[in-house]
Structure formats: C-alpha cells, structure tokens
Design a protein around this motif. Structure first.
Motif, PDB file in Angstrom:
ATOM      1  N   UNK A 204       3.831   0.655  -3.930  1.00 36.95           N
ATOM      2  CA  UNK A 204       2.381   0.821  -3.913  1.00 36.95           C
ATOM      3  C   UNK A 204       1.787  -0.003  -2.783  1.00 36.95           C
ATOM      4  N   UNK A 205       0.531   0.260  -2.490  1.00 36.95           N
ATOM      5  CA  UNK A 205      -0.248  -0.581  -1.590  1.00 36.95           C
ATOM      6  C   UNK A 205      -1.422  -1.181  -2.348  1.00 36.95           C
ATOM      7  N   UNK A 206      -1.367  -1.114  -3.652  1.00 34.84           N
ATOM      8  CA  UNK A 206      -2.452  -1.702  -4.419  1.00 34.84           C
ATOM      9  C   UNK A 206      -2.565  -1.232  -5.849  1.00 34.84           C
ATOM     10  N   UNK A 207      -2.665   0.087  -6.094  1.00 33.06           N
ATOM     11  CA  UNK A 207      -2.846   0.533  -7.475  1.00 33.06           C
ATOM     12  C   UNK A 207      -1.669   0.150  -8.367  1.00 33.06           C
ATOM     13  N   UNK A 208      -1.973  -0.176  -9.617  1.00 32.40           N
ATOM     14  CA  UNK A 208      -0.942  -0.503 -10.589  1.00 32.40           C
ATOM     15  C   UNK A 208      -0.670   0.723 -11.445  1.00 32.40           C
ATOM     16  N   UNK A 209       0.589   0.991 -11.688  1.00 30.02           N
ATOM     17  CA  UNK A 209       0.998   2.139 -12.480  1.00 30.02           C
ATOM     18  C   UNK A 209       1.694   1.651 -13.743  1.00 30.02           C
ATOM     19  N   UNK A 210       1.173   2.034 -14.876  1.00 36.38           N
ATOM     20  CA  UNK A 210       1.802   1.716 -16.152  1.00 36.38           C
ATOM     21  C   UNK A 210       2.206   3.027 -16.799  1.00 36.38           C
TER      22      UNK A 210
END
Length: 178
Positions: free
Chosen positions: A153-159
């Motif tokens: 990623x370059x920033x967003x968090x993925x759950x």
C-alpha cells in the motif's frame, strides 16, 4: 538478513538468511538460474523476484527479469511495486496477475532501491509492505509473508477476514474450502 542477487537477466531477493549465494551463471559448471533459485529455497530463505518489468540498460543493469525458464519458477513472491508508482510497476503488477492466473500462488511485495532519504515530493509515495505477523521479529515477519498475510500500500489500510458457516476463520492470504 538477506541479499539481492543481481544478474544481467534479472534481480532476486533471498530474505531471512545470512548466506552468500553464488549468483554468477556458468553453464559449464551447471550454474543456471533454476539451480540458483532452488539453492535459495533449499536454505530456507524467502525468494522474491525483484522488479521484474523495470527498464534495463542504461537505467539499471539487468533489472528486467528475462529468465524465461523462471517466470516465476520456484519464487515465492514478486516485487510488484518498486519506488514510486510508475508504468513499470503497473507492468510488474500485470505480470504478477498473469502468474496468479496461471495457477502460481505468489505473494507480492514492494521495495524502493532508494539509497538515501526519500524525496520530499508529497504528490508521490513509495509503496510499503504491511505484514500481519505474530510478533515484531524477523522470523515471524517472514513466516507471515510465506503465508501471504500481507499486502502492499501507499497509505490505505486493508482489513480482511472471513468465516465459514462451521466457524473456521481466515485472513488475507489464507485459503478456505469451498
């Protein structure tokens, strides 16, 4: 621990060990890319093909992965994001998807090859690896990578989690039965 093995036909990473690998190709001695890659795997290191679609000369000697017999071979992963996002990363991502569609189970990673401070340009961000490891130790991080418990990623968090009707749970990188 680890090292980058840089040949004139592509670069790869051997992560997790403190070994020196003979990476020079010598057909007479039987040293070919398949043997080198298998040696990395046999020693227990995590083998990643680095920036497979990056431009070659004069920008970078041997950066593009041109080993047809090892596309992807025994590699466990591929670096699809190198430095700031660019068209070569897009092509690397397309190559990664092609390998997945051929049935290879590969993790994707990012790297920078930046040997100094990051530029202050706020319009561009380098990609980074998010790894869901049991603890903040090298072995745990590499174990999580091997399981695919990671994303770039370059920033967003993925759950991402899933649960079957029988109660079995999974996270990114896991496999559940149909």
């Amino acid at each position: 621990g680890g090292m980058e093995l840089s040949t004139f036909n592509g670069h790869m990473l051997a992560l997790g060990g403190y070994h020196w690998y003979e990476w020079r190709l010598d057909i007479e001695e039987g040293m070919n890319i398949t043997r080198i890659m298998q040696n990395v795997i046999d020693r227990g290191d995590l083998l990643i093909i680095a920036h497979p679609m990056s431009p070659d000369e004069p920008f970078c000697s041997g950066c593009m992965w041109t080993f047809e017999e090892a596309r992807p071979g025994v590699a466990l992963g591929v670096e699809v994001w190198n430095g700031f996002w660019n068209m070569f990363n897009q092509e690397g991502l397309q190559q990664y998807y092609a390998w997945l569609n051929q049935g290879h189970r590969l993790i994707c990673t990012s790297g920078t090859d930046i040997h100094g401070p990051l530029p202050l340009d706020t319009n561009h961000r380098a990609g980074f690896n998010i790894v869901y490891a049991e603890e903040l130790r090298e072995k745990a991080i590499l174990d999580a990578l091997r399981l695919g418990h990671s994303y770039i990623s370059a920033g967003p968090e993925l759950l991402m989690t899933a649960e079957t009707t029988s109660g079995k749970t999974a996270m990114i990188g896991d496999v559940l039965p149909d």
